[in-house]
Scaffold this motif. Structure first.
Motif, PDB file in Angstrom:
ATOM      1  N   ILE A   9      29.575  54.044  28.149  1.00  0.00           N
ATOM      2  CA  ILE A   9      30.513  55.100  27.723  1.00  0.00           C
ATOM      3  C   ILE A   9      30.163  55.550  26.302  1.00  0.00           C
ATOM      4  N   ASP A  10      30.463  56.818  25.967  1.00  0.00           N
ATOM      5  CA  ASP A  10      30.044  57.300  24.649  1.00  0.00           C
ATOM      6  C   ASP A  10      31.217  57.531  23.702  1.00  0.00           C
ATOM      7  N   ALA A  11      32.429  57.123  24.112  1.00  0.00           N
ATOM      8  CA  ALA A  11      33.584  57.200  23.213  1.00  0.00           C
ATOM      9  C   ALA A  11      34.510  56.049  23.573  1.00  0.00           C
ATOM     10  N   ASP A  12      35.337  55.619  22.606  1.00  0.00           N
ATOM     11  CA  ASP A  12      36.308  54.574  22.914  1.00  0.00           C
ATOM     12  C   ASP A  12      37.258  55.077  24.011  1.00  0.00           C
ATOM     13  N   ARG A  13      37.628  54.182  24.903  1.00  0.00           N
ATOM     14  CA  ARG A  13      38.544  54.583  25.978  1.00  0.00           C
ATOM     15  C   ARG A  13      39.692  53.592  26.070  1.00  0.00           C
ATOM     16  N   PHE A  14      40.737  53.983  26.785  1.00  0.00           N
ATOM     17  CA  PHE A  14      41.823  53.057  27.089  1.00  0.00           C
ATOM     18  C   PHE A  14      41.851  52.774  28.580  1.00  0.00           C
ATOM     19  N   VAL A  15      42.111  51.519  28.903  1.00  0.00           N
ATOM     20  CA  VAL A  15      42.026  51.042  30.282  1.00  0.00           C
ATOM     21  C   VAL A  15      43.423  50.632  30.736  1.00  0.00           C
ATOM     22  N   SER A  16      43.831  51.100  31.911  1.00  0.00           N
ATOM     23  CA  SER A  16      45.162  50.719  32.394  1.00  0.00           C
ATOM     24  C   SER A  16      45.098  49.672  33.497  1.00  0.00           C
ATOM     25  N   ALA A  17      43.922  49.460  34.086  1.00  0.00           N
ATOM     26  CA  ALA A  17      43.806  48.423  35.124  1.00  0.00           C
ATOM     27  C   ALA A  17      42.335  48.132  35.353  1.00  0.00           C
ATOM     28  N   ILE A  18      42.065  46.918  35.799  1.00  0.00           N
ATOM     29  CA  ILE A  18      40.734  46.628  36.331  1.00  0.00           C
ATOM     30  C   ILE A  18      40.914  45.967  37.692  1.00  0.00           C
ATOM     31  N   ASP A  19      39.865  46.024  38.471  1.00  0.00           N
ATOM     32  CA  ASP A  19      39.856  45.274  39.734  1.00  0.00           C
ATOM     33  C   ASP A  19      38.439  44.720  39.899  1.00  0.00           C
ATOM     34  N   ILE A  20      38.336  43.681  40.678  1.00  0.00           N
ATOM     35  CA  ILE A  20      37.052  43.043  40.897  1.00  0.00           C
ATOM     36  C   ILE A  20      36.741  43.109  42.381  1.00  0.00           C
ATOM     37  N   VAL A  21      35.532  43.504  42.720  1.00  0.00           N
ATOM     38  CA  VAL A  21      35.098  43.363  44.104  1.00  0.00           C
ATOM     39  C   VAL A  21      33.957  42.341  44.127  1.00  0.00           C
ATOM     40  N   PRO A  22      34.264  41.130  44.617  1.00  0.00           N
ATOM     41  CA  PRO A  22      33.230  40.105  44.647  1.00  0.00           C
ATOM     42  C   PRO A  22      32.102  40.536  45.568  1.00  0.00           C
ATOM     43  N   GLY A  23      30.855  40.264  45.162  1.00  0.00           N
ATOM     44  CA  GLY A  23      29.730  40.562  46.033  1.00  0.00           C
ATOM     45  C   GLY A  23      29.731  39.619  47.233  1.00  0.00           C
ATOM     46  N   ASN A  24      30.204  38.392  47.010  1.00  0.00           N
ATOM     47  CA  ASN A  24      30.176  37.389  48.065  1.00  0.00           C
ATOM     48  C   ASN A  24      31.478  36.595  47.983  1.00  0.00           C
ATOM     49  N   ARG A  25      32.450  37.015  48.806  1.00  0.00           N
ATOM     50  CA  ARG A  25      33.793  36.432  48.714  1.00  0.00           C
ATOM     51  C   ARG A  25      33.838  34.949  49.036  1.00  0.00           C
ATOM     52  N   LYS A  26      32.819  34.476  49.747  1.00  0.00           N
ATOM     53  CA  LYS A  26      32.855  33.062  50.120  1.00  0.00           C
ATOM     54  C   LYS A  26      32.633  32.153  48.929  1.00  0.00           C
ATOM     55  N   ILE A  27      32.014  32.659  47.866  1.00  0.00           N
ATOM     56  CA  ILE A  27      31.678  31.755  46.758  1.00  0.00           C
ATOM     57  C   ILE A  27      32.280  32.168  45.417  1.00  0.00           C
ATOM     58  N   VAL A  28      32.780  33.409  45.303  1.00  0.00           N
ATOM     59  CA  VAL A  28      33.361  33.832  44.013  1.00  0.00           C
ATOM     60  C   VAL A  28      34.805  33.358  43.960  1.00  0.00           C
ATOM     61  N   HIS A  29      35.083  32.409  43.078  1.00  0.00           N
ATOM     62  CA  HIS A  29      36.430  31.839  43.063  1.00  0.00           C
ATOM     63  C   HIS A  29      37.339  32.532  42.066  1.00  0.00           C
ATOM     64  N   HIS A  30      36.907  32.648  40.822  1.00  0.00           N
ATOM     65  CA  HIS A  30      37.705  33.479  39.925  1.00  0.00           C
ATOM     66  C   HIS A  30      36.812  34.160  38.892  1.00  0.00           C
ATOM     67  N   VAL A  31      37.357  35.198  38.290  1.00  0.00           N
ATOM     68  CA  VAL A  31      36.588  36.026  37.359  1.00  0.00           C
ATOM     69  C   VAL A  31      37.472  36.317  36.147  1.00  0.00           C
ATOM     70  N   ILE A  32      36.895  36.193  34.942  1.00  0.00           N
ATOM     71  CA  ILE A  32      37.598  36.620  33.734  1.00  0.00           C
ATOM     72  C   ILE A  32      36.706  37.634  33.033  1.00  0.00           C
ATOM     73  N   VAL A  33      37.313  38.728  32.593  1.00  0.00           N
ATOM     74  CA  VAL A  33      36.519  39.791  31.983  1.00  0.00           C
ATOM     75  C   VAL A  33      36.758  39.788  30.475  1.00  0.00           C
TER      76      VAL A  33
END
Ligand code: HEC
Length: 418
Positions: A156-180
């Motif tokens: 991105i080329d300017a500061d932005r504000f974020v109201s939500a994130i979501d995660i789509v695991p590439g492999n749901r069988k092994i992705v247990h949790h994610v912290i961003v």
């Protein structure tokens, strides 16, 4: 007396109604609402609960895990704050499931089955404004827990504000949790360059210092965009509130891979939703933290506390809370106190590092001047703690490693005056 009779009669009526609990009418709906987000083909639950055959086959296991309160894995105690997107079983749902199993798992009438669930696609909140993805697939080692951080430039080329994130695991069988996490300086790239595989190993944090000891950088640059655990539904922040995503910030995604016997490739994506409306308030993550900890070897219930007073001028509202300890933690609690009154905000009394996440209050908690936030962490550093990573036992101090500990709750807040 009359009240007693009424309660008694109501009680009988609900028992009589439960004798007729069927798969088609109640059980299918409870499984859909509380279990299928994880127990569906290809997702993290070890078995699927999609039809009568599944529920029938696993009835004894379902009975055991709900009696013991192991499933669903919603951690905050009912006795404290109310959170958005909670997926605990309601008491009557639990009674219905148990009655159904007790009565021999009747199917009921096909006509009562709920309609097939609609397919919402991969992104529950709709197509993200920006999607960042691991540049290369990664295959974690089989048979152990792997905690790995991946650096994702945003472009991105300017500061932005974020109201939500979501995660789509590439492999749901092994992705247990994610912290961003957010890295404003590029330190994460230096860590990434150290080995040839994608990403770098990290455990209790992102491995670089913008954490709790540098409050100014933390507030200016942000620290995290939140956490994700399977089964949780993403939510937008309340209207007019956003998390800052600086134009130079790298998004650093920590993934816990839980591979057991089954490994495979993963290439996970983070979907980012910018505020569409004008942002009136930035969400700041403020740590309530005790870094001076020393948990004696052998102590089965060592308590560590921290507190934080709100100075006049810094009145705030708490929007969400993100409790954090490692493997010795058994219990974590956050409380507000003001003029002698106490408000219990969150209690997780069966702490599990593998089910950590951010919890958003249904109603933001107001913190007037001179109110206090306090945190209380309990640790079991004895041999009776099956998760204790140290053998022989040792005194444990603050740190990011698996054998170190933390007593920390980030509260996501907006200040009244700025
Ligand atoms: C948020 C995801 C999630 C939800 C929701 C969930 N489960 Fe699970 N379940 C898991 C995972 C992951 C495991 C594997 C063990 C673990 O990690 O704790 C599991 C394991 C199980 C097991 C096997 C464990 C054992 O000890 O035999 C049963 C039975 C089970 N779940 C039933 C349920 C039922 C019934 C519901 C709904 C009322 C439910 N689960 C909701 C994720 C979930």
């Amino acid at each position: 007396m009359r009240a007693f009779v009424v309660i008694f009669v109501l009680g009988l009526a609900s028992v009589a109604a439960r004798a007729e609990v069927t798969y088609a009418k109640e059980v299918s709906r409870i499984l859909a609402a509380r279990c299928q987000q994880c127990h569906r083909p290809g997702d993290i639950g070890p078995m699927a609960f999609m039809n009568y055959g599944d529920a029938f086959n696993y009835a004894p296991d379902i009975k055991r895990v709900i009696e013991e309160g192991i499933m669903p894995p919603w951690k905050p105690s009912e006795s404290h704050g109310k959170f958005k997107g909670a997926f605990a079983l309601k008491p009557e749902e639990k009674l219905d499931l148990l009655a159904w199993i007790e009565n021999g798992t009747p199917f009921g009438d096909e006509a009562d089955l709920p309609p097939a669930p609609e397919d919402k696609g991969v992104w529950i909140l709709g197509e993200p404004d920006l999607t960042v993805k691991m540049p290369m697939a990664y295959t974690p080692a089989r048979g152990k827990d792997v905690y790995r951080c991946f650096v994702l430039p945003t472009g991105i080329d300017a500061d932005r504000f974020v109201s939500a994130i979501d995660i789509v695991p590439g492999n749901r069988k092994i992705v247990h949790h994610v912290i961003v996490y957010l890295d404003p300086t590029g330190d994460s790239e230096r860590l990434d360059a150290k080995d040839e595989e994608p990403g770098y190993d990290c455990y209790g944090g992102p491995g670089f210092e913008i954490g709790v000891s540098n409050l100014e950088s933390l507030l200016l640059n942000g620290y995290t965009l939140g956490g994700w655990a399977p089964g949780a539904r993403p939510e937008h922040l309340p209207t007019g509130i956003g998390m800052k995503l600086g134009k130079t910030a790298r998004v650093v995604m920590q993934i816990h891979y839980y591979t057991g016997g089954r490994s495979g490739e993963d290439q996970t994506s983070v979907g980012i939703y910018f505020n569409k409306e004008k942002v009136e308030k930035q969400l700041y993550f403020v740590p309530v933290v005790q870094t001076r900890l020393n948990i004696p070897a052998g102590d089965p219930a060592h308590v560590v506390t921290a507190s934080f007073s709100i100075f006049p001028g810094l009145e705030m509202k708490v929007i969400n809370v993100f409790p954090h300890m490692h493997l010795l933690g058994t219990k974590i609690e956050v409380e507000k106190s003001f003029r002698g009154d106490k408000e219990r905000m969150i209690l997780i009394d069966k702490w599990d590092f593998n089910w950590q996440g951010a919890y958003t209050f249904e109603e933001p908690v107001k913190m007037p001047a001179l109110s206090q936030l306090s945190l209380r962490c309990t640790f079991d550093n004895s041999v009776n703690n099956p998760k204790n990573p140290s053998n022989p036992l040792k005194n444990v101090k603050w740190g990011e490693g698996t054998e170190d500990e933390m007593c920390l709750a980030f509260v996501g807040v907006v200040f009244d005056r700025f």
